[in-house]
Design an enzyme around this catalytic site. Structure first.
Site, mmCIF file in Angstrom:
data_model
loop_
_atom_site.group_PDB
_atom_site.id
_atom_site.type_symbol
_atom_site.label_atom_id
_atom_site.label_comp_id
_atom_site.label_asym_id
_atom_site.label_seq_id
_atom_site.Cartn_x
_atom_site.Cartn_y
_atom_site.Cartn_z
ATOM 1 N N LYS A 16 0.871 -1.342 -0.009
ATOM 2 C CA LYS A 16 0.034 0.020 0.106
ATOM 3 C C LYS A 16 1.032 1.028 0.085
ATOM 4 O O LYS A 16 1.495 1.576 0.982
ATOM 5 C CB LYS A 16 -0.983 0.247 1.298
ATOM 6 C CG LYS A 16 -2.053 1.061 1.293
ATOM 7 C CD LYS A 16 -2.268 1.840 2.433
ATOM 8 C CE LYS A 16 -1.718 2.904 2.978
ATOM 9 N NZ LYS A 16 -1.808 4.011 2.035
ATOM 10 N N GLU A 62 10.422 1.440 9.874
ATOM 11 C CA GLU A 62 11.577 2.565 9.261
ATOM 12 C C GLU A 62 10.686 3.997 9.498
ATOM 13 O O GLU A 62 9.822 4.245 8.905
ATOM 14 C CB GLU A 62 11.885 2.462 7.897
ATOM 15 C CG GLU A 62 12.700 1.132 7.519
ATOM 16 C CD GLU A 62 13.938 1.371 7.846
ATOM 17 O OE1 GLU A 62 14.524 2.134 8.467
ATOM 18 O OE2 GLU A 62 14.536 -0.089 8.222
ATOM 19 N N CYS A 100 13.709 11.378 5.880
ATOM 20 C CA CYS A 100 13.646 11.187 7.373
ATOM 21 C C CYS A 100 15.064 11.042 8.221
ATOM 22 O O CYS A 100 15.066 11.553 9.182
ATOM 23 C CB CYS A 100 13.304 9.565 7.393
ATOM 24 S SG CYS A 100 14.198 8.581 6.064
ATOM 25 N N GLU A 154 9.803 15.839 15.198
ATOM 26 C CA GLU A 154 10.403 15.980 13.463
ATOM 27 C C GLU A 154 9.312 17.154 12.904
ATOM 28 O O GLU A 154 8.155 16.874 13.027
ATOM 29 C CB GLU A 154 10.190 14.613 12.964
ATOM 30 C CG GLU A 154 10.578 14.359 11.412
ATOM 31 C CD GLU A 154 10.234 13.166 11.143
ATOM 32 O OE1 GLU A 154 9.159 12.410 11.438
ATOM 33 O OE2 GLU A 154 11.121 12.562 10.458
HETATM 34 P P1 NAD Z 1 2.676 8.229 7.750
HETATM 35 O O1 NAD Z 1 2.880 7.371 9.195
HETATM 36 O O2 NAD Z 1 1.322 9.277 7.978
HETATM 37 O O3 NAD Z 1 1.982 7.384 6.626
HETATM 38 C C1 NAD Z 1 2.962 6.532 6.205
HETATM 39 C C2 NAD Z 1 2.032 5.243 5.522
HETATM 40 O O4 NAD Z 1 1.254 4.751 6.679
HETATM 41 C C3 NAD Z 1 0.993 5.788 4.343
HETATM 42 O O5 NAD Z 1 0.971 4.845 3.461
HETATM 43 C C4 NAD Z 1 -0.329 6.039 5.195
HETATM 44 O O6 NAD Z 1 -1.293 5.834 4.366
HETATM 45 C C5 NAD Z 1 -0.153 4.696 6.110
HETATM 46 N N1 NAD Z 1 -1.061 4.842 7.502
HETATM 47 C C6 NAD Z 1 -1.504 5.864 8.085
HETATM 48 N N2 NAD Z 1 -2.040 5.591 9.067
HETATM 49 C C7 NAD Z 1 -2.150 4.259 9.104
HETATM 50 C C8 NAD Z 1 -2.685 3.184 10.063
HETATM 51 N N3 NAD Z 1 -3.464 3.558 10.843
HETATM 52 N N4 NAD Z 1 -2.563 1.802 9.895
HETATM 53 C C9 NAD Z 1 -1.646 1.609 8.881
HETATM 54 N N5 NAD Z 1 -1.330 2.216 7.868
HETATM 55 C C10 NAD Z 1 -1.315 3.567 7.885
HETATM 56 O O7 NAD Z 1 3.821 9.097 7.381
HETATM 57 P P2 NAD Z 1 3.985 10.228 5.982
HETATM 58 O O8 NAD Z 1 3.546 11.398 6.429
HETATM 59 O O9 NAD Z 1 3.574 9.453 4.863
HETATM 60 O O10 NAD Z 1 5.386 10.053 6.152
HETATM 61 C C11 NAD Z 1 6.567 10.867 6.884
HETATM 62 C C12 NAD Z 1 7.280 10.031 8.165
HETATM 63 O O11 NAD Z 1 7.812 8.859 7.317
HETATM 64 C C13 NAD Z 1 8.194 10.743 8.766
HETATM 65 O O12 NAD Z 1 8.021 10.572 10.028
HETATM 66 C C14 NAD Z 1 9.655 10.341 8.176
HETATM 67 O O13 NAD Z 1 10.602 10.553 8.902
HETATM 68 C C15 NAD Z 1 9.398 8.891 8.112
HETATM 69 N N6 NAD Z 1 9.997 8.101 7.132
HETATM 70 C C16 NAD Z 1 10.890 7.340 7.322
HETATM 71 C C17 NAD Z 1 11.937 6.670 6.622
HETATM 72 C C18 NAD Z 1 12.901 5.595 7.348
HETATM 73 O O14 NAD Z 1 13.539 4.998 6.522
HETATM 74 N N7 NAD Z 1 13.108 5.723 8.518
HETATM 75 C C19 NAD Z 1 11.818 6.715 5.234
HETATM 76 C C20 NAD Z 1 11.004 7.788 4.924
HETATM 77 C C21 NAD Z 1 10.024 8.607 5.846
#
Ligand code: NAD
Length: 492
Positions: free
Chosen positions: A176, A251, A285, A386
């Site tokens: 997804k 991650e 990230c 963050e």
């Molecule tokens: P997010 O957590 O809002 O969403 C990530 C994914 O999770 C999306 O596909 C979203 O639809 C899904 N999601 C949301 N709620 C959910 C739930 N309750 N159950 C299951 N899935 C759900 O994050 P974002 O805003 O898309 O991304 C930004 C974040 O990602 C930042 O905190 C960033 O640091 C982190 N990030 C981490 C890495 C890493 O490698 N550590 C890499 C890139 C981004």
């Protein structure tokens, strides 16, 4: 003109959602809708998971020889490469990042498929010497159905990074992508289909996290969840996955320190401090979002940094001169701007930026100026939390110990860097950082060959490299009796 609705890929078929609903996907540089995508439901997620379960249990995919899987994955790499310009342009139009960054990302994704295609045919497992005429060995096997949930900042790479090792190891997958950026994942599935991946082995469900992601993280037919996203969401997923004891890779977020000592190469350190926070609009990230600067160069360094930050060319990522694009969405831009305001309210000192940019054709996009804030106190929320945008927070240090203490002073532990021309000090300090990804005298370069992941609340497990392959395998010990006769343990 009506827009063609983009479908998702379930059990080898391109399908619409059960609800027939769609969601719009925007270009953040213009605010325009660039696609309508079918909006997956919980039922769609279940169908995809069941297809992946059948494919794993009955299609023979898990037992295919590594060479067969490798051939398919090499073909996927070739197919992405053939469409590299199209992939890069789509990521730029959908995510906003400058084209030179998207172009780099596409090459990275191609390399991920090649790396894991190659790796799965290499020697694996162990044998070891044990008593009692036993030949002991360890083999790695696929885990089963992998549910992958990804975020929007590297739309193609994030998905390739999970699909390539998971498939190479013989798992089946339901993925997804972030609902803000599903378009290159749809293209990636066109390549998987064209490469001859059997039906059900990889499935794509587009839709909201609270529905599709929620089902993936709870469904008992899923054996492992691989997640990239925010720490809060990661915690929710971990709780949901606990009921069926799923394997987990998380991650998550970061607030990574970049420590600059006075004895570093001045221009190199300034240059990487900029790159650390303003590459990919700061939506990284592992961004170096906290600059920890030695007192004796503090003022001179910031003068130079601010001067260069103000010269960054901000615009539509499709324009060649653009060095920094828009933020991903209006909501995210407002969140970043409200963090800047919060910083000011908390008493931070604004050195540059701080505002939305609406001039020179940027009126409809979500552009934010490169922003630098000084924080005198580590307890400020802008130091601890963050922001995930082009906002750098600067702190001053006097001693090596103080620099390390500031660097490790948040709940995160994803990345960190040290700039110094004292080789021993560089190693000494980097070894003290509680972070999984670190650098000395550089920031950001990471490679598919190396493990990626965080300490503390930045995650669990590692992606990429051999570690990232092992994360998609179960480990089995096999003990073979070399003297086939009764044990004689019981006398009668
Ligand atoms: P997010 O957590 O809002 O969403 C990530 C994914 O999770 C999306 O596909 C979203 O639809 C899904 N999601 C949301 N709620 C959910 C739930 N309750 N159950 C299951 N899935 C759900 O994050 P974002 O805003 O898309 O991304 C930004 C974040 O990602 C930042 O905190 C960033 O640091 C982190 N990030 C981490 C890495 C890493 O490698 N550590 C890499 C890139 C981004």
């Amino acid at each position: 003109m009506t827009m063609q609705i983009k479908k998702m890929y379930v059990d080898g078929q391109w399908v619409y959602s059960q609800s027939q609903e769609t969601f719009p996907v925007l270009n953040p540089a213009t605010g325009e809708t660039i696609a309508l995508v079918t909006k997956g439901t919980r039922e769609d997620a279940k169908l995809a998971i069941e297809a992946a379960r059948r494919a794993f249990d009955h299609s023979g995919w898990a037992e295919t020889h590594a060479r067969v899987r490798a051939d398919i994955l090499f073909r996927v790499a070739d197919l992405i490469e053939k469409r590299a310009a199209e992939f890069a342009e789509m990521d730029t139009r959908n995510n906003g990042k400058p084209l030179r960054e998207s172009t780099y990302d596409v090459a990275d994704a191609v390399n991920q498929f090649r790396y894991y295609a190659g790796l799965c045919t290499k020697p694996q497992g162990q044998t070891y010497d044990v008593p009692d005429d036993i030949q002991a060995l360890v083999v790695r096997e696929p885990i089963g159905v992998v549910g992958a949930i990804t975020c929007w900042n590297y739309p193609l790479v994030m998905n390739a990074q999970k699909l390539a090792p998971a498939l190479a190891a013989g798992n089946t997958v339901v993925i997804k992508p972030a609902d803000l950026t599903p378009l290159t994942t749809i293209m990636l599935f066109e390549c998987l289909e064209q490469a001859g991946l059997p039906a059900g082995v990889a499935n794509l469900v587009t839709g909201p996290g609270s529905v599709v992601g929620d089902e993936i993280s709870k469904n008992e037919l899923v054996d492992k969840v691989a997640f990239t996203g925010g720490t809060e969401t990661g915690i929710t997923i971990m709780k949901n996955a606990a009921d069926t004891v799923k394997k987990l890779s998380l991650e998550l977020g970061g607030k990574s320190p970049n420590i600059v000592f006075a004895d570093s190469d001045f221009e190199t350190a300034v240059d990487y401090a900029l790159f650390a926070i303003f590459a990919n609009q700061g939506e990284v990230c592992s961004a170096g979002s906290r600059l920890i600067l030695e007192e004796s160069i503090y003022d001179r360094f910031l003068d130079r940094l601010v001067d260069r930050a103000q010269k960054i060319v901000i615009g539509n990522g499709m324009e060649e001169e653009t060095e920094m694009g828009p933020l991903i969405s209006e909501a995210h831009m407002n969140r970043v701007l409200s963090y800047i305001q919060l910083g000011l309210d908390e008493g931070a000192n604004l050195l540059c930026g701080g505002k939305r940019l609406t001039t020179n054709g940027r009126d409809k996009g979500y552009f934010v100026e490169p922003t630098i804030l000084e924080a005198a106190d580590s307890s400020l929320r802008i130091v601890q939390e963050e922001i995930f945008g082009p906002v750098l927070v600067v702190q001053k240090f006097r001693t090596e110990e103080e620099a390390i203490q500031l660097a490790n002073g948040t709940k995160y532990g994803l990345a960190g860097a040290v700039f110094t021309n004292d080789g021993a000090k560089g190693q000494r300090v980097v070894r003290k950082l509680k972070a999984g990804i670190t650098w000395i005298n550089t920031y950001h370069p990471t490679f598919n060959e190396a493990p990626w992941g965080g300490y503390k609340q930045s995650g669990i497990g590692r992606e990429l490299g051999t570690y990232g392959y092992e994360a998609y395998t179960e480990v089995k010990q096999i003990n073979v009796n070399l003297q086939v006769k009764p044990s004689g343990w019981f006398r009668n």
